[in-house]
Design a protein around this motif. Structure first.
Motif, short mmCIF file in Angstrom:
data_model
loop_
_atom_site.label_atom_id
_atom_site.label_comp_id
_atom_site.label_asym_id
_atom_site.label_seq_id
_atom_site.Cartn_x
_atom_site.Cartn_y
_atom_site.Cartn_z
N LEU A 19 0.83 -1.20 0.00
CA LEU A 19 0.00 0.00 0.00
C LEU A 19 0.87 1.25 0.00
O LEU A 19 0.58 2.21 -0.69
CB LEU A 19 -0.92 -0.03 1.22
CG LEU A 19 -1.90 1.13 1.41
CD1 LEU A 19 -3.15 0.62 2.10
CD2 LEU A 19 -1.28 2.24 2.21
N LYS A 20 1.95 1.22 0.72
CA LYS A 20 2.85 2.38 0.77
C LYS A 20 3.40 2.71 -0.60
O LYS A 20 3.53 3.86 -0.98
CB LYS A 20 4.00 2.10 1.75
CG LYS A 20 5.02 3.22 1.82
CD LYS A 20 6.17 2.83 2.71
CE LYS A 20 7.24 3.92 2.70
NZ LYS A 20 8.40 3.52 3.50
N ARG A 21 3.71 1.67 -1.40
CA ARG A 21 4.31 1.91 -2.69
C ARG A 21 3.26 2.22 -3.76
O ARG A 21 3.58 2.67 -4.84
CB ARG A 21 5.12 0.68 -3.11
CG ARG A 21 6.32 0.42 -2.23
CD ARG A 21 7.22 -0.59 -2.88
NE ARG A 21 6.57 -1.90 -3.02
CZ ARG A 21 6.64 -2.85 -2.10
NH1 ARG A 21 7.30 -2.65 -0.98
NH2 ARG A 21 6.04 -4.01 -2.30
N SER A 22 2.00 1.95 -3.46
CA SER A 22 0.96 2.13 -4.45
C SER A 22 0.63 3.59 -4.66
O SER A 22 0.66 4.39 -3.72
CB SER A 22 -0.31 1.39 -4.01
OG SER A 22 -1.38 1.69 -4.87
N GLU A 106 4.01 11.78 6.53
CA GLU A 106 3.33 11.34 5.32
C GLU A 106 2.38 10.19 5.66
O GLU A 106 2.77 9.27 6.37
CB GLU A 106 4.35 10.88 4.28
CG GLU A 106 3.72 10.43 2.96
CD GLU A 106 4.75 10.01 1.94
OE1 GLU A 106 4.35 9.72 0.80
OE2 GLU A 106 5.95 9.98 2.28
N VAL A 107 1.17 10.29 5.18
CA VAL A 107 0.18 9.24 5.43
C VAL A 107 0.65 7.95 4.76
O VAL A 107 0.92 7.92 3.55
CB VAL A 107 -1.20 9.64 4.89
CG1 VAL A 107 -2.19 8.48 5.03
CG2 VAL A 107 -1.73 10.87 5.64
N LEU A 108 0.72 6.91 5.56
CA LEU A 108 1.16 5.61 5.06
C LEU A 108 -0.01 4.70 4.76
O LEU A 108 -0.02 3.97 3.76
CB LEU A 108 2.09 4.96 6.09
CG LEU A 108 3.00 3.84 5.60
CD1 LEU A 108 3.91 4.32 4.49
CD2 LEU A 108 3.82 3.30 6.75
N VAL A 114 -11.98 6.34 6.91
CA VAL A 114 -11.32 7.63 6.74
C VAL A 114 -11.77 8.25 5.42
O VAL A 114 -11.74 7.60 4.37
CB VAL A 114 -9.78 7.46 6.76
CG1 VAL A 114 -9.08 8.76 6.39
CG2 VAL A 114 -9.34 6.99 8.15
N LYS A 115 -12.17 9.53 5.46
CA LYS A 115 -12.79 10.16 4.29
C LYS A 115 -11.92 11.21 3.61
O LYS A 115 -12.05 11.42 2.39
CB LYS A 115 -14.12 10.81 4.71
CG LYS A 115 -15.16 9.84 5.23
CD LYS A 115 -16.43 10.57 5.63
CE LYS A 115 -17.50 9.60 6.14
NZ LYS A 115 -18.75 10.31 6.55
N HIS A 116 -11.08 11.89 4.36
CA HIS A 116 -10.44 13.07 3.80
C HIS A 116 -8.93 12.96 3.63
O HIS A 116 -8.28 13.92 3.21
CB HIS A 116 -10.76 14.28 4.67
CG HIS A 116 -12.23 14.52 4.86
ND1 HIS A 116 -13.07 14.86 3.82
CD2 HIS A 116 -13.03 14.43 5.96
CE1 HIS A 116 -14.30 15.00 4.27
NE2 HIS A 116 -14.31 14.74 5.56
N LEU A 117 -8.35 11.82 3.96
CA LEU A 117 -6.92 11.64 3.82
C LEU A 117 -6.64 10.36 3.05
O LEU A 117 -7.39 9.39 3.14
CB LEU A 117 -6.24 11.58 5.19
CG LEU A 117 -6.26 12.86 6.02
CD1 LEU A 117 -5.68 12.61 7.41
CD2 LEU A 117 -5.51 13.99 5.32
N SER A 118 -5.53 10.38 2.31
CA SER A 118 -5.13 9.23 1.50
C SER A 118 -3.64 8.99 1.64
O SER A 118 -2.88 9.91 1.98
CB SER A 118 -5.47 9.47 0.01
OG SER A 118 -6.86 9.67 -0.17
N PRO A 119 -3.18 7.77 1.37
CA PRO A 119 -1.75 7.50 1.41
C PRO A 119 -0.98 8.47 0.52
O PRO A 119 -1.38 8.76 -0.61
CB PRO A 119 -1.66 6.06 0.88
CG PRO A 119 -2.96 5.45 1.26
CD PRO A 119 -3.97 6.55 1.09
N GLY A 120 0.11 8.99 1.05
CA GLY A 120 0.92 9.96 0.32
C GLY A 120 0.69 11.40 0.74
O GLY A 120 1.52 12.26 0.46
#
Length: 259
Positions: A19-22, A106-108, A114-120
């Motif tokens: 997920l981190k690399r996606s 950084e969001v991992l 969760v609605k307002h944040l995404s990985p990265g």
């Protein structure tokens, strides 16, 4: 049962790193999603920071549906952080505690709700939120504020404590208008430097007082480059009619003192 659980966790952790690399913003739907193992600076009693703190290894923690796992990128050491460890700051977390009250990460990974944040995404914690001196933090989405990735990392990591203190000092006590003037001591502090820049941005003049010390001439020039109108050492202001001197320098209608 223990072996199956460990395999489940191991599989989830592999998914976590994928997920981190996606780049597709994949979200976590498994309640078994965990953060990676983390290092943290902890203290179990109050005292001198170099005597009571230690670095420990922490196991990963579960990322629940409303949680966000953040990889910390930078976290400063403020005098207030040291004061909390020493036990002399008015607001202190319960012990044992992890040090640090601000930083940027950084969001991992994110929980399914969760609605307002995404990985990265880059985020900063909303105050008061202790425990930024660790490599990974898992807290609810409401704790985190998304910021622009264009922000210099050292600015983003230090926005919460000193700049906001400066902003509140300028706007919470009196109404300051363009053309007014403020006087502050301790002008070389980070809060003082922020006040100078915010005041200049708002058209407010600043008269700044610094300590007599080696390098005071260089400090004066540095503050003037930030936007200070006048900078004096304490010895330069040893006059009887200090208010008259300051008013004569400012040539304005309102003069306010920040200490």
């Amino acid at each position: 049962m223990a072996l199956i659980m460990m395999r489940s966790v191991a599989t989830t952790r592999r998914g976590f790193f994928k997920l981190k690399r996606s780049s597709s913003g994949i979200r976590a739907f498994s309640s078994l999603l965990t953060s990676p193992p983390s290092k943290a600076v902890v203290y179990e009693r109050h005292g001198p920071a170099d005597a009571v703190t230690r670095v420990i290894e922490m196991e990963g923690v579960e990322v629940k549906e409303k949680d966000v796992c953040v990889k910390m990128m930078a976290a400063p050491i403020n005098p207030s952080d040291i004061n909390r460890i020493e036990g002399v700051y008015p607001v202190r977390p319960p012990l044992p505690a992890i040090g640090g009250y601000e930083g940027v990460g950084e969001v991992l990974s994110v929980g399914s709700a969760v609605k307002h944040l995404s990985p990265g995404d880059w985020v900063i914690p909303s105050p008061p939120s202790s425990g930024t001196w660790q490599t990974y933090i898992v807290k609810e989405e409401s704790v985190w504020h998304k910021i622009s990735k264009d922000s210099p990392i050292e600015y983003a990591a230090t926005i919460t404590v000193n700049p906001l203190t400066a902003l509140r000092m300028l706007q919470d006590f009196v109404t300051l208008n363009s053309g007014d003037c403020i006087v502050q001591n301790g002008a070389t502090s980070i809060v003082g430097q922020c006040i100078i820049q915010l005041a200049r941005h708002r058209g407010i003049h600043s008269i700044n007082i610094i300590r007599d010390r080696v390098g005071s001439d260089e400090a004066k020039e540095m503050l003037k480059r930030l936007g200070a109108d006048e900078v004096f050492t304490e010895s330069q202001l040893e006059v009887k009619n200090i208010k008259g001197l300051l008013v004569s320098l400012s040539s304005i209608h309102s003069l306010w003192l920040i200490i």
